[in-house]
Design an enzyme around this catalytic site. Structure first.
Site, short mmCIF file in Angstrom:
data_model
loop_
_atom_site.label_atom_id
_atom_site.label_comp_id
_atom_site.label_asym_id
_atom_site.label_seq_id
_atom_site.Cartn_x
_atom_site.Cartn_y
_atom_site.Cartn_z
N ALA A 1 96.49 71.06 -30.41
CA ALA A 1 96.85 71.60 -31.70
C ALA A 1 96.71 73.11 -31.81
O ALA A 1 96.03 73.73 -31.03
CB ALA A 1 95.98 70.94 -32.77
N CYS A 2 97.37 73.67 -32.85
CA CYS A 2 97.31 75.10 -33.13
C CYS A 2 97.27 75.33 -34.63
O CYS A 2 97.41 74.39 -35.41
CB CYS A 2 98.54 75.81 -32.57
N THR A 3 97.10 76.59 -35.04
CA THR A 3 97.21 76.98 -36.44
C THR A 3 98.07 78.23 -36.50
O THR A 3 97.85 79.17 -35.75
CB THR A 3 95.83 77.27 -37.05
N MET B 1 97.94 72.41 -29.39
CA MET B 1 98.99 72.75 -28.44
C MET B 1 99.25 71.57 -27.54
O MET B 1 98.34 70.87 -27.14
CB MET B 1 98.57 73.95 -27.59
#
Length: 489
Positions: free
Chosen positions: A21-23, A1
């Site tokens: 970051a994300c998934t 993120m």
């Protein structure tokens, strides 16, 4: 993120680079066990950054224009603003960084999956870092205004074209007719595709969309998407070779082989048996896949909790914080959400947001119905400092203790939460049956049923969490005693 920006010298003009970051997992209704649409994502940033569940009532006119907390992006106040919910950072007080939620028209949003657009595309059309729209603004600007998922795509697309995107992102929109996924291509270019009803889609910090069909109703894009790519040599038409959005506007780098590819590869192999793709060859991963068996919310929860368990790449079981493969479930996850839309039910109970605070592998998913109008107080409080009252920190304290001895403590937490989720699913069926029996003739009483269910479920989850915290503290105290016992003669 993406919560902050870092200067990059990858291209001649400075651009913002997503630092976190994300998934994301998206599932069409013909690929689920109950005919529902599922939109899910882990929001990863910092463990100390508390999330708050915010209910935004409908407004004839919003009190003020939207002003981003991340840059100078603004947007006019909405007329006839719809009621909606958001999962906001504690320091935004619900005004921005909404992340996920449903509105009263039945539209859900998950924003955003951080993606990295190509350096060549950004060299000719850089992000509008100062005044463009980004993660901080998307949900809080879009949800009060749109009545369909497609309208959400179109509105965000127009904002990108006019004001620019401040960063690279992917955004999922869902309603009773399906799921749309939008990706940026550069500062002002974008495309979106409707997820095939019989397939699922996985993204892990990369632009994943490829095919674009300009005259197909399942595709939307900026008007100059292809011509801009041709003009700037991002795409050169060759006989027999169609325009590929990923090749023109995204990238595949060495870092993707350990940071992004393993997550997509693992989920695709988890849900679709018999794939022969190699984990280092992300360029060849299918974009959409049929699952070997239809997926449930529990299957999606399992995917979001994955950390390569049972393999040499599990960083927790192997006590290896330097593991090269970035797991799906990380400690710095702030919240994880699963938006489920069951079109055959009234919106109030047919649209449910399952949300887990903190690290998914050590947390519990609690269902929040769209018809909830009274948010349990524990969900609405919490800061970046530990406390004893917020749900955020009660879950986070347990997770922090469990991480000190993963192999001994995590099975205790996971078993208890699994049982809780199973018991809650049974109670959901009871609630929904009661709701359907009275909601037409007794709407206020039906709504009260939902609010009572939510409060009791949260209370029970927190009681279990505190019990587990004390259980682990007891074991930790004993282990410390045995380690430094100095018993004497």
């Amino acid at each position: 993120m993406k919560k902050i920006t870092l200067l990059s010298a990858l291209i001649t003009s400075a651009i913002t680079v997503p630092a976190f970051a994300c998934t994301t997992i998206l599932v069409g209704n013909q690929a689920t066990t109950d005919g529902s649409f599922i939109v899910a994502r882990n929001e990863d940033y910092q463990a100390n950054n508390a999330k708050q569940f915010i209910y935004h009532p409908a407004e004839a006119k919003q009190k003020a224009d939207f002003k981003s907390n991340a840059n100078d992006f603004t947007y006019p106040a909405a007329e006839n603003a719809l009621e909606y919910t958001s999962l906001s950072d504690f320091d935004t007080h619900g005004t921005s960084m909404g992340e996920a939620g449903f509105n009263s028209a039945g539209v859900g949003i998950s924003a955003t999956e951080t993606i990295y657009n190509g350096t060549q595309a950004l060299a000719v059309d850089p992000y509008v870092t100062k005044t463009g729209i980004g993660e901080d603004a998307i949900e809080n600007v879009i949800l009060p205004r749109v009545k369909t998922a497609k309208e959400g795509v179109e509105l965000l697309g127009k904002i990108i074209e006019k004001q620019g995107a401040s960063e690279g992102f992917g955004v999922a929109f869902v309603d009773k007719t399906g799921i749309w996924y939008l990706e940026t291509g550069s500062g002002h270019q974008w495309m979106a595709q409707k997820i095939p009803a019989n397939k699922y889609f996985v993204s892990a910090n990369q632009g994943r969309l490829t095919t674009y069909k300009p005259h197909n109703p399942d595709y939307l894009a900026s008007p100059t998407l292809v011509s801009f790519a041709e003009q700037h040599a991002l795409y050169t038409p060759v006989t027999g070779e169609a325009f590929n959005f990923h090749k023109a506007y995204s990238q595949d780098t060495k870092n993707d082989q350990t940071y992004n590819y393993p997550r997509v590869w693992t989920l695709q192999h988890m849900y679709t048996k018999g794939l022969n793709t190699k984990i280092t060859q992300g360029e060849s991963f299918p974009i959409f896949l049929k699952p070997s068996h239809k997926l449930s919310v529990a299957d999606v929860e399992q995917g979001l909790r994955n950390h390569y368990q049972g393999t040499s790449h599990d960083p927790y079981a192997n006590s290896n914080p330097k593991e090269a493969y970035r797991p799906i479930s990380v400690f710095r996850t702030q919240e994880s959400h699963i938006l489920q839309v069951r079109p055959n039910l009234p919106i109030a109970i047919g649209e449910t947001e399952y949300m887990a605070y903190g690290m998914t592998a050590l947390s519990v998913y609690i269902p929040y119905y769209q018809g909830m109008t009274e948010v349990p107080k524990a969900l609405t409080i919490g800061t970046d400092k530990a406390d004893n009252l917020s749900a955020n920190w009660q879950f986070r304290k347990l997770q922090t203790i469990a991480m000190t001895n993963w192999n001994e403590f995590s099975p205790i937490v996971q078993k208890a939460y699994q049982q809780f989720e199973q018991q809650t699913a049974v109670k959901q069926q009871e609630l929904e049956k009661q709701y359907l029996a009275i909601y037409k003739k007794q709407p206020k009483q039906a709504q009260a049923l939902i609010n009572q269910f939510e409060q009791k479920t949260v209370d029970n989850a927190l009681a279990l969490t505190n019990e587990l915290t004390n259980t682990l503290l007891t074991k930790m105290t004993h282990n410390t005693d045995m380690l430094y016992h100095f018993e004497g003669a």
